[in-house]
Design a protein around this motif. Structure first.
Motif, mmCIF file in Angstrom:
data_model
loop_
_atom_site.group_PDB
_atom_site.id
_atom_site.type_symbol
_atom_site.label_atom_id
_atom_site.label_comp_id
_atom_site.label_asym_id
_atom_site.label_seq_id
_atom_site.Cartn_x
_atom_site.Cartn_y
_atom_site.Cartn_z
ATOM 1 N N TYR A 152 0.814 -1.170 -0.027
ATOM 2 C CA TYR A 152 0.102 -0.001 0.062
ATOM 3 C C TYR A 152 0.785 1.324 0.219
ATOM 4 O O TYR A 152 2.033 1.233 0.896
ATOM 5 N N VAL A 153 0.653 2.105 -0.664
ATOM 6 C CA VAL A 153 1.486 3.335 -0.998
ATOM 7 C C VAL A 153 0.598 4.605 -0.784
ATOM 8 O O VAL A 153 -0.162 4.613 -1.636
ATOM 9 N N TYR A 154 0.972 5.256 0.136
ATOM 10 C CA TYR A 154 0.106 6.694 0.258
ATOM 11 C C TYR A 154 1.099 8.024 -0.333
ATOM 12 O O TYR A 154 2.189 8.092 0.242
ATOM 13 N N GLY A 155 0.644 8.514 -1.481
ATOM 14 C CA GLY A 155 1.314 9.737 -1.882
ATOM 15 C C GLY A 155 0.662 10.960 -1.596
ATOM 16 O O GLY A 155 -0.584 11.155 -1.633
ATOM 17 N N GLU A 156 1.493 11.978 -1.355
ATOM 18 C CA GLU A 156 0.777 13.321 -1.131
ATOM 19 C C GLU A 156 -0.365 13.866 -2.213
ATOM 20 O O GLU A 156 -1.170 14.004 -1.792
ATOM 21 N N VAL B 105 -0.985 11.634 -5.149
ATOM 22 C CA VAL B 105 -2.167 10.528 -5.486
ATOM 23 C C VAL B 105 -2.913 9.855 -4.678
ATOM 24 O O VAL B 105 -4.089 9.530 -5.040
ATOM 25 N N GLY B 106 -2.582 9.937 -3.327
ATOM 26 C CA GLY B 106 -3.480 9.470 -2.209
ATOM 27 C C GLY B 106 -3.209 7.982 -2.081
ATOM 28 O O GLY B 106 -2.086 7.603 -2.128
ATOM 29 N N GLU B 107 -4.528 7.277 -1.897
ATOM 30 C CA GLU B 107 -4.267 5.705 -1.681
ATOM 31 C C GLU B 107 -4.023 4.893 -2.854
ATOM 32 O O GLU B 107 -4.909 4.878 -3.799
ATOM 33 N N THR B 108 -3.126 4.164 -2.803
ATOM 34 C CA THR B 108 -2.905 2.927 -3.919
ATOM 35 C C THR B 108 -2.439 1.783 -3.399
ATOM 36 O O THR B 108 -1.932 1.798 -2.228
ATOM 37 N N MET B 109 -2.789 0.585 -3.790
ATOM 38 C CA MET B 109 -2.242 -0.759 -3.504
ATOM 39 C C MET B 109 -2.013 -1.615 -4.481
ATOM 40 O O MET B 109 -2.758 -1.544 -5.584
#
Lengths: 428, 428
Positions: B285-289, B291-295
């Motif tokens: 799970y990657v959170y970017g300022e 992009v927001g939530e991705t997995m």
């Protein structure tokens, strides 16, 4: 060090996000790409309109040729949308040797091959990560991450509006029309929602994913499309009872050299990773012969997620510029497109029938399936509380589309079958 | 056209998968990479051992220098594992100007910076997609897909063995020791399971992901590690009742310039996408300022998934060879590493206490939290059926680690607190 100059076509929601990231992340983008990046011209419709970001008035222009024929500009970022003008401007920019980053799925689905060919001729990059599934880097994943594998199936929840509507219907037992109205009020659906709810938007995205996944030029007209406007809360409730969620899935499949691509509301088993992708989120499930099951999840739209993908493409163009290899890493389909016939397209199916509530009807129904060699996974019959008809729900094993169509045609002509209430593809 | 010659160090499970893909996908790999790819030497321990694939005996060697100093070989693929010899061979191969593809997380976590520096000096590629999360192209995603964003959080289920054990414990209410034994019988856990169950394997992968996500050289010793061997079925049952699944999460976080990295069993809210990642599957799970939530979800290990990632790296090396840009797209951390202090590390927490079952105890307990300014989200107290003590379950709001440690130290010294049964980080 000489900055890379970018011309932006459009300053709507996504264009504003691009400006925010390029201005706000200067130092990081320099470290990542090897050059300063500067937005030097922006095409807008009205130079005097009030905006949420401050942009120098010298940078704004209402003349597109100030961008695409500007000798100072290295890269054109197209976020204006639409098809004919966008295509004309992009081809003109390529003619001038400018590299292209676009978020335009309609354009890439309809004219991708022309644009990519022109780019190859001129030694230019054309990147379009933002055109499918907003912030999810699915295009890179297909081109680079799975370059060694043979993909056999791509299933995507690639339209946030319809996923929002179906999620609300599922979670609240609400009717389609009510949820659509609410989505329109919240800005999640457009006032004319046709492109989203009838599956056309998803079909364009699946055209792009199918082309990348199967290395053959898929056309929009190859995609069999059905939208969600006929999905009822009763269907969703039945699905839930049997362990399925209804999702609008784009499905691209390959068997040997033959492919099929479709978009349709689908019963997805709750244990499948796509079943729990809710609200406006998108996800793309990719099955490869070697890698097996994978799924990529994230925001499908929105100012900043989409801008993230666009600026990542911009970084890729700049990296290529600094290596002198633009236009040499383009995606080139190398396989001939062969479409599956209806005899070759196969899936499980969910069928809800209203039939006369008398002895022997179920036997007649199941006999029709047997006749066309469609075997059944489960059959549920029960009287319907509100009318004198019985309801029969059938889930088939894998059955080919031609046989299924024959079965459904026979039901149409049978007097004991009052109506075919719904038919769904089943996955998971 | 001159083929690209590959030397393979190791022919175990993953090495066999690499041979299968390279041999089986010749035409596709040529189309993808622009050159024929040929495996011309393979290092094995025993040349006469029976194998599941047919390999010409001329290709096998038991002398590693036949591979790494072989002037015909362009790319060395290291799938032998281990640290010292693998490092020596890779550095020797780089010295000879050979490009490297490795699946070796231990090596990259411990000696990544040395290897990448040597590669940069020699103009060579070093790719290691398979070292983290097997078939999921997460390293590319961090380097290319999110190059424009600022990542603030990476949470990974990056060890399949522990995820299998926790999933079984959750689904069947089984005890840790029983499930571990079963996993060992099925080959999902090693006879000495320490590296997996104590979190060390996950810590190595998080070292790599943290370095890539935050652009700073993270060391293995920066990772705070706690394994799953103390997780009880009671903890899992309590978590479920409150809406959480227990998962072994690697968590890398950044706030401004300060980072923290940890691995620990974590209560993950069931609505979070990581909560439904089950069995041996991995997910990051990657959170970017922006992009927001991705997995990103997929198989974390196994012959073919891991081989997919290795051969995708090989395709990338060959593409670079054909463009003449090897060693010029390497990942270079450009930020100074600054670790968070315990005062800066913050999370929600789940605490299960056994306390004396008498009036006023709950007030004493909650008073301790108040004293250290830890605010509480929920408190549950009920008598324990099997003994005279009461159980108290507390979920805190975000609290810093230093304050939490003080709270727990105080509980240790309080006579009404019989025992601190368990403490979990809470996410989602």
């Amino acid at each position: 060090m000489k900055p890379i100059k970018v011309g932006l076509l459009g300053l709507g929601t996504v264009g504003t996000g691009v400006v925010r990231i390029v201005e706000g992340h200067q130092a990081d983008l320099f470290s990542q790409s090897g050059s300063p990046i500067e937005i030097s011209k922006i095409l807008v419709q009205d130079k005097n309109k009030h905006r949420n970001i401050s942009v120098s008035s010298d940078v704004l222009t209402d003349n597109p040729w100030d961008v695409v024929q500007n000798p100072d500009i290295d890269v054109v970022v197209e976020v204006m949308g639409g098809i004919e003008l966008a295509k004309e401007l992009i081809l003109a920019a390529l003619e001038q040797g400018k590299h292209i980053v676009t978020a335009n799925k309609d354009l890439m689905a309809l004219h991708g091959p022309d644009i990519l060919k022109k780019a190859a001729d001129k030694g230019c990059d054309v990147f379009y990560e933002a055109s499918v599934a907003g912030g999810i880097p699915i295009i890179r994943t297909l081109i680079e991450g799975f370059s060694s594998d043979r993909i056999t199936k791509i299933m995507g929840i690639v339209n946030g509006t319809t996923n929002y509507i179906l999620t609300k219907m599922s979670q609240e037992g609400a009717a389609y029309a009510d949820v659509l109205k609410e989505a329109q009020q919240l800005g999640y659906a457009e006032s004319d929602p046709t492109s989203d709810v009838e599956g056309f938007d998803a079909a364009r995205k699946m055209t792009i994913l199918g082309t990348l996944g199967f290395h053959a030029n898929v056309s929009l007209s190859d995609v069999a499309v059905k939208g969600i406007s006929k999905v009822t809360k009763e269907d969703i409730a039945y699905g839930k009872r049997l362990g399925y969620e209804v999702k609008l899935l784009g499905i691209a499949e390959r068997q040997d050299d033959h492919i099929s691509i479709s978009v349709q509301p689908t019963m997805v088993r709750t244990s499948h990773p796509l079943a729990s992708v809710n609200g406006v989120f998108n996800a793309v499930y990719v099955y490869g012969e070697a890698v097996g099951e994978t799924m990529f999840y994230g925001p499908g739209a929105g100012e900043m997620p989409t801008a993230t993908s666009i600026v990542a493409d911009l970084v890729a163009v700049v990296r290529n510029l600094n290596l002198g290899v633009n236009g040499r890493r383009g995606f080139v389909p190398y396989k001939e497109k062969k479409l599956k016939t209806d005899e070759q397209i196969s899936s499980k199916n969910f069928i809800l029938l209203h039939v006369e509530d008398k002895a022997g009807v179920l036997a007649q129904i199941t006999q029709v399936f047997a006749e066309y060699e469609v075997s059944l996974e489960s059959v549920l019959q029960h009287p319907n509380a509100t009318n004198p008809l019985a309801e029969i729900i059938i889930i088939t094993h894998d059955a080919n589309k031609a046989a299924m169509n024959k079965v459904l045609n026979r039901f149409e002509s049978m007097s004991v079958v009052h109506s075919i209430k719904s038919v769904y593809r089943v996955e998971g």
